[in-house]
Design a protein around this motif. Structure first.
Motif, short mmCIF file in Angstrom:
data_model
loop_
_atom_site.label_atom_id
_atom_site.label_comp_id
_atom_site.label_asym_id
_atom_site.label_seq_id
_atom_site.Cartn_x
_atom_site.Cartn_y
_atom_site.Cartn_z
N LEU A 509 0.83 -1.20 0.00
CA LEU A 509 0.00 0.00 0.00
C LEU A 509 0.87 1.25 0.00
N PHE A 510 1.95 1.24 0.77
CA PHE A 510 2.85 2.40 0.78
C PHE A 510 3.35 2.69 -0.63
N ARG A 511 3.77 1.65 -1.37
CA ARG A 511 4.23 1.86 -2.74
C ARG A 511 3.12 2.45 -3.61
N LEU A 512 1.93 1.87 -3.48
CA LEU A 512 0.83 2.30 -4.32
C LEU A 512 0.41 3.74 -4.02
N LEU A 513 0.54 4.14 -2.75
CA LEU A 513 0.16 5.51 -2.39
C LEU A 513 1.05 6.54 -3.08
N GLY A 514 2.19 6.10 -3.56
CA GLY A 514 3.03 7.01 -4.33
C GLY A 514 2.34 7.48 -5.60
N ALA A 515 1.30 6.75 -6.03
CA ALA A 515 0.54 7.12 -7.23
C ALA A 515 -0.61 8.06 -6.91
N MET A 516 -0.74 8.48 -5.66
CA MET A 516 -1.79 9.43 -5.30
C MET A 516 -1.79 10.61 -6.25
N THR A 517 -2.92 10.95 -6.79
CA THR A 517 -2.98 12.10 -7.71
C THR A 517 -3.14 13.41 -6.97
N GLY A 518 -3.80 13.37 -5.79
CA GLY A 518 -4.02 14.58 -5.01
C GLY A 518 -3.06 14.69 -3.85
N GLN A 519 -3.32 15.65 -2.98
CA GLN A 519 -2.46 15.87 -1.82
C GLN A 519 -2.78 14.94 -0.67
N ASP A 520 -3.98 14.42 -0.64
CA ASP A 520 -4.36 13.50 0.43
C ASP A 520 -5.24 12.41 -0.16
N ILE A 521 -5.64 11.47 0.68
CA ILE A 521 -6.42 10.34 0.19
C ILE A 521 -7.31 9.83 1.31
N GLU A 522 -8.51 9.35 0.93
CA GLU A 522 -9.37 8.72 1.93
C GLU A 522 -9.45 7.23 1.63
N MET A 523 -10.16 6.50 2.50
CA MET A 523 -10.03 5.04 2.48
C MET A 523 -10.64 4.41 1.22
N TYR A 524 -11.69 5.01 0.63
CA TYR A 524 -12.25 4.43 -0.59
C TYR A 524 -11.27 4.55 -1.75
N ALA A 525 -10.61 5.69 -1.87
CA ALA A 525 -9.62 5.85 -2.93
C ALA A 525 -8.44 4.91 -2.70
N ALA A 526 -8.03 4.75 -1.45
CA ALA A 526 -6.93 3.82 -1.14
C ALA A 526 -7.34 2.39 -1.45
N ALA A 527 -8.60 2.05 -1.17
CA ALA A 527 -9.09 0.70 -1.48
C ALA A 527 -9.05 0.45 -2.98
N ALA A 528 -9.41 1.48 -3.77
CA ALA A 528 -9.34 1.34 -5.23
C ALA A 528 -7.90 1.15 -5.69
N LEU A 529 -6.99 1.93 -5.13
CA LEU A 529 -5.58 1.79 -5.49
C LEU A 529 -5.08 0.38 -5.24
N ALA A 530 -5.39 -0.14 -4.05
CA ALA A 530 -4.84 -1.43 -3.63
C ALA A 530 -5.70 -2.62 -4.06
N ASP A 531 -6.90 -2.33 -4.60
CA ASP A 531 -7.82 -3.40 -5.01
C ASP A 531 -8.15 -4.31 -3.83
N VAL A 532 -8.50 -3.68 -2.70
CA VAL A 532 -8.90 -4.41 -1.49
C VAL A 532 -10.20 -3.83 -0.98
N GLU A 533 -10.81 -4.51 -0.01
CA GLU A 533 -12.01 -3.99 0.61
C GLU A 533 -11.69 -2.73 1.40
#
Length: 938
Positions: A509-533
């Motif tokens: 997840l830490f690696r994937l968060l490097g692809a954040m498009t904005g300045q912050d992220i919430e859990m639904y966007a992080a779930a989409a990034l990581a393809d997890v619940e």
């Protein structure tokens, strides 16, 4: 509050007014008073009182019984002691009114002093306050729990006072007292151990060993267990007769903490104050790599020399040290015990026994232990000091949430001014140069002390460099971490160690968060990034916060430190994860828009390929847009730059109307301009037409109908012959509306009629409702209010919630002009309520403006002027020239009707100015008439 009122809880409940003892009534009433006394000067709600007092036998009357007991107690207690409020009941007590408060104050005084005699006297005075079993005889589970707690508290303090007496050499005096304590509770090993020490140090070795034998047998017979490691350690010392004559002084092991230490005054004071308080004190400092935890801990420890005169120990647990395995608790205890001059042959091999010996050696001493760079709580727990006069200061990159610390401190990066001062300390004030350039350097270092030290060191050792040159080298994001790292360490290696200590799922997840498009992220966007619940994503995010690799802005929203984000971007990218994130922002924006407007404005394939938040109401959609709008714009820019062109123009279209709804008009351009560029690059004529339609339609409210028409005509020219019928209907509707706002003639109405036919052919009731609303506006501008009312009513009948507020405003306006004022007020109030529900809604401006006219017709001048001013204020914030014209002219007409010509005239003048710029002929005529009527000559 009555100063001479006192309560005794450390024994039977007793109340005093001066020297007179009070009759506190039956036991249940006393229990009621005791519960309030255990929470002095706090509001206790009635339902909580019932639960705490009657837990063993709840009354059938519930909270209705409480006022009865309050009334009885008020008759017994001095005035002002028992007070009630809407939220509950409070027992107001002076600071020393409770013996329990005096008890705790004396203990704190004992812990605060370095004089052993004074400390023992304070503890003895505290213990003398007990007059028997605390709260004896009172019923209730809560009181019973408190009775047990206070009894245990007394025994703990008693043991501490005995430790002081042992340290002061009062062995013979202690023996009779300890014999009685051991006989009273033969399973309490602490008193047995103290009796053994008192016997031994009095020269009565056989009695000391006999005490151990009897205690051991009692434990085996009753509990089936051997004595604990602490008691066994004392037994072993007596057998070896190795009691030292005098403990050697422990050296100060604190490392050099560097010359450059700036800022941190507040946090330094917090740490020092926490370690000065009644012990044993355990302070945990956590923070990201390089934030200065060790420097703070060592600086604080140096200021505490007089509090811990027996020594300040320091051990690096190597939780995050390149090339070093973390120091185990067993290894750390070995080193710490040797530091206390414990012979190697006396140090047990077993962890539990070694920890018990460590605590035994610290008993009676005043030592501060600094445990630096701890990997986790498990490595720290065996090293905690048990003595009441010792302190432990722990630093870690992880939040040691499961450590039983008395104080915690999360260390953040430096404040900008402190960061610049640190740089100047490192390079010297002459090399620090221009303050603006220094500010740029520390900003690009993320105000992280480690990064600033590396940058400053590079500048200091390169005489030819200027601070401006250093700033330019740090400017390139893809080179910044390299500039702030060295062969021996620096930022990247420090971050790498933190990353490598993560479990695999957190690393991913830490690696994937490097692809954040904005300045912050919430859990639904992080779930989409990581393809997890979503639940799993939230847990992983929280774990990264615990590891101080992610910042939590507020519950559910997370952000990287700038340098950590750059480090994450260096790690292995995942194109599929980026695609999932773009999908998330596109579909979530579309769902939020549908929740706000009641229908999907732009088509998307279904279903959404990622999990989305639940948009159950207009408020949910608006709240998401408010929170995520900046991230959506960043996603549009990223999608355009990365070649994800369809995502760029579709997301721009989806968010534009939402921004308009919230009055965020300047962000419309940020959404639609890159969307248009993406549509052109995508060679998608229909997409171009859609974006131009959105730009023209929304721009009409900002720049007027005349400015919008060229863009709408261009959209029509781009529209393919086989384009979607709904899109064609929307485009014709918008063109017809702009034409009607300029000149509501038959030509404009003909275009709107074509739009209505296209919407019906498409079977789209939402577009039909919008077109009919535009027809209503056109007839209103022609002053044909009966026809306008019919069109508005037909629009309302289409059942589209997205246009309801605007249509109801139109109905209200028509009813006003038809002199059906009461009906108009009803419609306009409904429109106003819908506008308020939707937040910053342009329709709300018109609701207030029309209501102002309606109230004026009924000669309710106060209400009319009030809502008229609200309309003007909202219109000024909206940046919509049309709404401003309407609001100004209607407030002016209200003021004029009320005879206030002087205040009406400037509003007419402002409406005229805007109408002339906008080309609104009907408004020009209306404003000009108002100016004529308010002219001084008139």
């Amino acid at each position: 509050m009555t100063g001479d009122f006192r309560l005794d809880l450390l024994g039977p409940l007793r109340g005093w007014s001066g020297d007179d003892r009070l009759d506190l009534g039956p036991v249940r009433q006393q229990a009621f008073l005791a519960v309030l006394a255990l929470r002095p000067n706090q509001i206790v709600p009635a339902d909580e009182l019932v639960e705490l007092v009657w837990n063993d036998a709840p009354p059938g009357s519930g909270t209705r019984i409480v006022p009865t007991y309050v009334y009885r107690l008020r008759r017994l207690l001095p005035d002002g002691v028992l007070v009630s409020s809407r939220d509950g009941y409070t027992l107001r007590l002076a600071p020393d009114a409770l013996d329990l408060t005096r008890f705790e104050g004396l203990i704190s005084a004992a812990y605060a002093t370095n004089d052993l005699d004074e400390a023992a006297a304070n503890l003895s005075e505290a213990l003398a306050l007990f007059k028997g079993e605390p709260l004896s005889g009172l019923p209730g589970h809560y009181v019973g729990v408190e009775r047990h707690r206070l009894t245990e508290r007394r025994l703990k303090v008693l043991a501490e006072r005995i430790d002081l007496d042992l340290e002061r050499g009062r062995y013979g005096d202690l023996v009779p007292e300890l014999i009685a304590l051991v006989e009273a509770d033969r399973l309490r090993e602490q008193f047995a151990g103290q009796l053994m020490l008192a016997y031994w140090r009095s020269g009565r070795i056989s009695e000391a060993l006999d005490t151990y034998t009897r205690t051991r047998q009692e434990l085996i017979d009753q509990l089936g267990v051997e004595p604990g490691p602490a008691l066994r350690a004392i037994h072993e010392r007596i057998l070896q007769n190795d009691e030292p004559v005098a403990r050697p002084a422990v050296r100060d092991e604190l490392p050099y903490d560097g010359a450059a230490f700036v800022g941190r005054d507040d946090v330094l004071k917090q740490v020092v104050d926490a370690l000065r308080t009644a012990g044993p004190a355990v302070v945990a400092i956590d923070g990201m790599a390089g934030v200065g935890k060790t420097a703070l801990a060592v600086r604080a420890a140096r200021q505490l020399a007089e509090v811990y005169p027996d020594g300040r120990l320091f051990i690096d647990l190597h939780g995050y040290t390149p090339g070093n395995e973390p120091v185990s608790a067993l290894q750390a205890l070995d080193r710490l015990l040797r530091t206390l001059s414990v012979p190697a042959d006396r140090i047990p091999a077993d962890l539990e026994e070694r920890a018990a010996l460590w605590r035994s050696e610290l008993a009676g001493r005043r030592i501060l232990v600094v445990l630096d760079n701890a990997p986790d709580s498990a490595a720290v727990r065996p090293l905690l000091a048990g003595g009441p006069r010792c302190g432990v200061l722990v630093t870690s990159r992880r939040q040691l949430t499961d450590l039983d610390a008395t104080a915690r401190l999360a260390l953040d990066v430096l404040e900008p001014e402190d960061a610049r001062e640190l740089l100047a300390e490192i390079v010297g004030p002459d090399r620090a140069g221009d303050p603006a350039a220094a500010a740029e350097v520390v900003s690009r270092c993320g105000h992280l002390p480690l990064a600033i030290r590396v940058a400053g060191s590079r500048l200091r050792h390169r005489p030819s460099w200027t601070i401006e040159h250093l700033s330019k080298r740090l400017d390139a994001e893809d080179r910044r971490l390299a500039e702030l790292s060295t062969d021996s360490g620096g930022v990247s290696p420090a971050f790498a160690l933190s990353y490598e200590h993560l479990p695999a799922d957190q690393q991913r997840l830490f690696r994937l968060l490097g692809a954040m498009t904005g300045q912050d992220i919430e859990m639904y966007a992080a779930a989409a990034l990581a393809d997890v619940e979503v639940v799993e994503a939230e847990d992983l995010l929280e774990q990264l916060v615990d590891a101080n690799l992610l910042l939590q802005l507020r519950p559910g929203r997370f952000q990287f430190h700038d340098l950590l984000r750059q480090y994450a971007r260096m790690l292995e990218p995942d194109p599929e994860a980026v695609r999932r994130l773009l999908d998330y922002y596109l579909y979530a924006t579309a769902e939020a828009s549908e929740a706000i407007f009641g229908s999907r404005l732009h088509p998307l394939s279904e279903p959404a390929p990622v999990q989305l938040p639940d948009f159950a109401s207009v408020a949910d959609g608006l709240a998401w847009i408010d929170a995520e709008g900046a991230n959506v714009l960043a996603t549009i820019r990223f999608a355009e730059a990365s070649g994800a062109l369809e995502h760029a123009w579709r997301t721009g279209l989806a968010v534009a109307s939402c921004f308009f709804q919230r009055g965020r008009v300047y962000e419309l351009d940020e959404a639609l301009e890159p969307a248009l560029r993406a549509a052109v690059l995508d060679t998608n004529a229909e997409a171009e037409s859609r974006v131009l339609l959105s730009m023209g339609s929304l721009g009409r409210y900002r720049f007027g109908a005349e400015a919008s028409l060229p863009m709408l005509q261009e959209a029509r020219a781009k529209l393919p012959e086989d384009a979607d019928l709904t899109l064609r209907a929307r485009l014709l509707a918008s063109i017809g509306y702009s034409m009607a706002k300029l000149r509501p003639d038959d030509h404009a109405l003909g275009v709107l009629d074509d739009a209505l036919k296209a919407s019906r052919q498409a079977g789209d009731r939402s577009i039909a409702a919008r077109v009919l609303a535009y027809v209503g506006v056109a007839y209103s501008d022609r002053l044909e209010f009966a026809q306008a009312l019919t069109a508005y009513q037909e629009s309302l009948a289409q059942g589209d919630p997205g246009v309801q507020p605007e249509v109801l405003n139109g109905i209200g306006e028509c009813l006003l002009e038809l002199d059906r004022v009461d009906e108009a007020i009803t419609a306009l109030r409904t429109a106003r309520d819908l506008g308020i529900e939707r937040g910053a809604d342009y329709s709300l401006i018109y609701s207030y403006a029309f209501l102002g006219t309606a109230y004026a017709r009924k000669r309710q001048w106060t209400e009319a002027i009030d809502v008229g001013r609200q309309a003007v204020e909202l219109a000024q914030e909206s940046d919509s020239t049309q709404s401003q014209q309407n609001a100004y002219v209607r407030l002016a007409e209200t003021l004029l009707a009320n005879g206030d010509l002087a205040r009406a005239r400037p509003h007419f003048a402002r409406a005229m100015e805007l109408a002339l710029d906008d080309g609104q002929e009907s408004m020009v005529v209306r404003a000009a008439g108002g100016l004529a009527r308010t002219s001084p000559a008139a």
